[in-house]
Design a protein around this motif. Structure first.
Motif, PDB file in Angstrom:
ATOM      1  N   MET A 232     137.068  47.409  76.618  1.00 25.29           N
ATOM      2  CA  MET A 232     137.852  48.226  75.865  1.00 25.29           C
ATOM      3  C   MET A 232     139.467  47.645  77.455  1.00 25.29           C
ATOM      4  SD  MET A 232     137.190  49.221  72.886  1.00 25.29           S
ATOM      5  CE  MET A 232     138.981  49.903  73.120  1.00 25.29           C
ATOM      6  N   LEU A 233     138.256  48.302  78.123  1.00 21.15           N
ATOM      7  CA  LEU A 233     139.390  47.768  79.668  1.00 21.15           C
ATOM      8  C   LEU A 233     139.710  46.125  79.826  1.00 21.15           C
ATOM      9  CD1 LEU A 233     140.909  48.544  82.450  1.00 21.15           C
ATOM     10  CD2 LEU A 233     138.193  47.958  83.632  1.00 21.15           C
ATOM     11  N   GLY A 234     138.910  45.421  79.188  1.00 24.33           N
ATOM     12  CA  GLY A 234     139.677  43.850  79.039  1.00 24.33           C
ATOM     13  C   GLY A 234     140.413  43.876  78.235  1.00 24.33           C
ATOM     14  N   LYS A 235     140.333  44.614  76.042  1.00 24.78           N
ATOM     15  CA  LYS A 235     141.408  44.906  76.029  1.00 24.78           C
ATOM     16  C   LYS A 235     142.866  45.616  76.536  1.00 24.78           C
ATOM     17  CE  LYS A 235     142.464  46.020  71.314  1.00 24.78           C
ATOM     18  NZ  LYS A 235     143.030  44.486  70.598  1.00 24.78           N
ATOM     19  N   VAL A 236     142.811  46.015  77.157  1.00 21.45           N
ATOM     20  CA  VAL A 236     143.670  46.752  77.910  1.00 21.45           C
ATOM     21  C   VAL A 236     144.284  45.958  78.451  1.00 21.45           C
ATOM     22  CG1 VAL A 236     144.325  48.808  79.771  1.00 21.45           C
ATOM     23  CG2 VAL A 236     142.610  49.370  77.823  1.00 21.45           C
ATOM     24  N   TYR A 237     143.979  45.325  79.576  1.00 21.06           N
ATOM     25  CA  TYR A 237     144.257  44.169  80.336  1.00 21.06           C
ATOM     26  C   TYR A 237     144.833  42.754  79.497  1.00 21.06           C
ATOM     27  CZ  TYR A 237     142.620  46.658  85.018  1.00 21.06           C
ATOM     28  OH  TYR A 237     142.794  47.032  85.657  1.00 21.06           O
ATOM     29  N   LEU A 238     144.385  42.730  78.722  1.00 23.21           N
ATOM     30  CA  LEU A 238     145.195  41.761  77.813  1.00 23.21           C
ATOM     31  C   LEU A 238     145.767  41.971  77.032  1.00 23.21           C
ATOM     32  CD1 LEU A 238     144.748  39.298  75.885  1.00 23.21           C
ATOM     33  CD2 LEU A 238     143.812  39.967  74.410  1.00 23.21           C
ATOM     34  N   ASN A 239     146.028  43.485  76.879  1.00 22.08           N
ATOM     35  CA  ASN A 239     147.410  43.891  76.351  1.00 22.08           C
ATOM     36  C   ASN A 239     148.829  44.302  77.724  1.00 22.08           C
ATOM     37  OD1 ASN A 239     146.877  44.198  73.805  1.00 22.08           O
ATOM     38  ND2 ASN A 239     145.905  46.050  73.938  1.00 22.08           N
ATOM     39  N   MET A 240     148.658  43.979  78.463  1.00 21.54           N
ATOM     40  CA  MET A 240     148.960  44.390  80.065  1.00 21.54           C
ATOM     41  C   MET A 240     149.684  42.992  80.755  1.00 21.54           C
ATOM     42  SD  MET A 240     147.428  47.534  81.754  1.00 21.54           S
ATOM     43  CE  MET A 240     148.627  48.257  82.846  1.00 21.54           C
ATOM     44  N   GLU A 241     149.130  42.060  79.496  1.00 17.04           N
ATOM     45  CA  GLU A 241     149.212  40.347  80.124  1.00 17.04           C
ATOM     46  C   GLU A 241     148.396  40.235  81.323  1.00 17.04           C
ATOM     47  OE1 GLU A 241     153.014  39.167  78.704  1.00 17.04           O
ATOM     48  OE2 GLU A 241     152.591  38.789  76.601  1.00 17.04           O
ATOM     49  N   ASP A 242     147.787  40.794  81.962  1.00 13.26           N
ATOM     50  CA  ASP A 242     146.541  40.699  82.977  1.00 13.26           C
ATOM     51  C   ASP A 242     145.947  40.221  82.843  1.00 13.26           C
ATOM     52  OD1 ASP A 242     145.189  41.029  85.472  1.00 13.26           O
ATOM     53  OD2 ASP A 242     146.015  42.898  86.234  1.00 13.26           O
ATOM     54  N   PHE A 243     146.215  38.761  83.007  1.00  9.82           N
ATOM     55  CA  PHE A 243     145.145  37.667  82.032  1.00  9.82           C
ATOM     56  C   PHE A 243     143.683  37.663  83.039  1.00  9.82           C
ATOM     57  CE2 PHE A 243     148.831  36.117  80.123  1.00  9.82           C
ATOM     58  CZ  PHE A 243     148.700  37.075  78.419  1.00  9.82           C
ATOM     59  N   GLU A 244     143.988  37.670  84.269  1.00  6.36           N
ATOM     60  CA  GLU A 244     142.553  37.765  85.334  1.00  6.36           C
ATOM     61  C   GLU A 244     142.138  37.872  84.946  1.00  6.36           C
ATOM     62  OE1 GLU A 244     142.082  36.838  89.587  1.00  6.36           O
ATOM     63  OE2 GLU A 244     143.703  36.311  89.316  1.00  6.36           O
ATOM     64  N   GLU A 245     142.400  39.445  85.247  1.00 12.63           N
ATOM     65  CA  GLU A 245     141.145  40.959  85.172  1.00 12.63           C
ATOM     66  C   GLU A 245     141.144  41.115  84.020  1.00 12.63           C
ATOM     67  OE1 GLU A 245     138.917  43.948  86.652  1.00 12.63           O
ATOM     68  OE2 GLU A 245     140.245  42.577  87.779  1.00 12.63           O
ATOM     69  N   ALA A 246     141.701  41.014  82.448  1.00  9.99           N
ATOM     70  CA  ALA A 246     141.219  40.645  81.277  1.00  9.99           C
ATOM     71  C   ALA A 246     140.102  40.243  81.375  1.00  9.99           C
ATOM     72  CB  ALA A 246     142.746  40.665  80.673  1.00  9.99           C
ATOM     73  N   GLU A 247     140.082  38.361  81.571  1.00 13.97           N
ATOM     74  CA  GLU A 247     138.642  37.583  81.266  1.00 13.97           C
ATOM     75  C   GLU A 247     137.767  38.623  82.818  1.00 13.97           C
ATOM     76  OE1 GLU A 247     138.471  33.169  82.355  1.00 13.97           O
ATOM     77  OE2 GLU A 247     140.249  33.468  82.883  1.00 13.97           O
ATOM     78  N   ARG A 248     137.771  38.564  83.700  1.00 20.91           N
ATOM     79  CA  ARG A 248     136.900  39.449  83.619  1.00 20.91           C
ATOM     80  C   ARG A 248     135.960  39.986  83.692  1.00 20.91           C
ATOM     81  NH1 ARG A 248     135.187  42.771  87.968  1.00 20.91           N
ATOM     82  NH2 ARG A 248     136.773  43.878  88.007  1.00 20.91           N
ATOM     83  N   GLN A 249     137.512  41.849  83.675  1.00 21.21           N
ATOM     84  CA  GLN A 249     135.768  42.292  82.178  1.00 21.21           C
ATOM     85  C   GLN A 249     135.221  41.856  80.865  1.00 21.21           C
ATOM     86  OE1 GLN A 249     135.470  45.903  83.006  1.00 21.21           O
ATOM     87  NE2 GLN A 249     136.742  45.485  85.388  1.00 21.21           N
ATOM     88  N   LEU A 250     136.095  41.422  80.122  1.00 21.50           N
ATOM     89  CA  LEU A 250     135.237  40.551  78.997  1.00 21.50           C
ATOM     90  C   LEU A 250     133.931  39.665  78.661  1.00 21.50           C
ATOM     91  CD1 LEU A 250     138.707  39.711  76.961  1.00 21.50           C
ATOM     92  CD2 LEU A 250     136.950  41.761  76.465  1.00 21.50           C
ATOM     93  N   LYS A 251     134.400  38.961  80.584  1.00 23.80           N
ATOM     94  CA  LYS A 251     132.766  37.843  80.708  1.00 23.80           C
ATOM     95  C   LYS A 251     132.197  39.098  81.008  1.00 23.80           C
ATOM     96  CE  LYS A 251     135.251  33.820  81.530  1.00 23.80           C
ATOM     97  NZ  LYS A 251     135.010  33.009  82.521  1.00 23.80           N
ATOM     98  N   HIS A 252     132.340  40.294  81.903  1.00 25.31           N
ATOM     99  CA  HIS A 252     131.367  41.074  82.559  1.00 25.31           C
ATOM    100  C   HIS A 252     131.105  41.643  80.301  1.00 25.31           C
ATOM    101  CE1 HIS A 252     129.477  43.282  85.264  1.00 25.31           C
ATOM    102  NE2 HIS A 252     129.111  44.635  84.040  1.00 25.31           N
ATOM    103  N   ALA A 253     131.484  42.072  80.175  1.00 27.49           N
ATOM    104  CA  ALA A 253     131.124  42.814  78.537  1.00 27.49           C
ATOM    105  C   ALA A 253     130.343  41.778  77.745  1.00 27.49           C
ATOM    106  CB  ALA A 253     131.914  43.374  78.119  1.00 27.49           C
ATOM    107  N   ILE A 254     130.700  40.849  78.145  1.00 35.85           N
ATOM    108  CA  ILE A 254     129.770  39.754  76.963  1.00 35.85           C
ATOM    109  C   ILE A 254     128.329  39.798  77.764  1.00 35.85           C
ATOM    110  CG2 ILE A 254     129.897  37.445  77.190  1.00 35.85           C
ATOM    111  CD1 ILE A 254     133.223  37.226  76.382  1.00 35.85           C
ATOM    112  N   ASP A 255     128.323  39.607  79.488  1.00 38.52           N
ATOM    113  CA  ASP A 255     127.051  39.852  79.754  1.00 38.52           C
ATOM    114  C   ASP A 255     126.570  40.397  79.657  1.00 38.52           C
ATOM    115  OD1 ASP A 255     127.749  37.336  81.392  1.00 38.52           O
ATOM    116  OD2 ASP A 255     128.489  37.949  82.968  1.00 38.52           O
ATOM    117  N   LEU A 256     126.777  41.889  79.739  1.00 37.47           N
ATOM    118  CA  LEU A 256     125.236  42.700  79.242  1.00 37.47           C
ATOM    119  C   LEU A 256     125.357  43.173  78.067  1.00 37.47           C
ATOM    120  CD1 LEU A 256     128.203  45.779  81.455  1.00 37.47           C
ATOM    121  CD2 LEU A 256     126.018  44.680  82.253  1.00 37.47           C
TER     122      LEU A 256
END
Length: 190
Positions: free
Chosen positions: A26-50
């Motif tokens: 969800m934080l990745g999605k928020v960052y995606l909407n904020m267009e902070d792509f670097e942080e969005a990618e980091r959060q989404l990859k972490h979610a995928i790892d989990l």
């Protein structure tokens, strides 16, 4: 600001449940909407790892890559997921759609075929493959495309998308009366 509130809520969830994918996704999605792509990618990859099989963070990661014009990375991401787990039907669909979007129709066909090997009851894969085949070559695929569309129709009777595909196949084959019958049926279900 709503995005900042959403970010704070997600961070609180992560604080309480650091080993759960939902907060990071969800934080990745928020960052995606904020267009902070670097942080969005980091959060989404972490979610995928989990939680690798969960569709949401992987879909968001694909969306992020597409938004940035990084379709190749989207394809790599989905292929990596499928290498780890071939039992993720949405991944096949996402990958095929990426190939279709970039005009790589043979790759899209191959993905739909692979999906049908793993999920023979997938009406979506059968329908989409039928459509692609009839678009590529009526002469070469007119029988296979019809068989696939009819299979899809048996799996999901009266589905407007399938009836539309059937009508297109009949039209491309020059069977206009049968095409008209199917398009009329499709119109009643859309």
């Amino acid at each position: 600001d709503d995005k900042e509130k959403a970010k704070k809520i997600c961070e609180e969830v992560i604080g309480r449940y650091p080993d759960k994918a939902i907060g990071h996704a969800m934080l990745g999605k928020v960052y995606l909407n904020m267009e902070d792509f670097e942080e969005a990618e980091r959060q989404l990859k972490h979610a995928i790892d989990l939680q690798p099989a969960w569709q949401f963070p992987s879909n968001m990661l694909v969306e992020l890559y597409v938004k940035q014009g990084r379709e190749n990375q989207a394809v790599e991401s989905i292929n990596k997921l499928l290498e780890a787990n071939k039992n993720v039907p949405w991944a096949y669909l996402s990958l095929a759609k990426l190939y279709e979007k970039s005009g790589e129709y043979q790759n899209a066909q191959a993905v739909y075929r692979k999906m049908l090997e793993n999920f023979p009851e997938s009406w979506i894969a059968a329908n989409n493959l039928a459509f692609l085949l009839i678009e590529v070559s009526v002469d070469k695929y007119k029988y296979e495309a019809l068989q696939l569309a009819e299979k899809a129709n048996k799996l999901r009777p009266q589905e407007g998308a399938i009836l539309d595909t059937l009508s297109w196949i009949f039209y491309k084959r020059g069977e206009l009366a049968q095409a008209a019958v199917n398009i009329e049926q499709a119109l009643t279900y859309v």
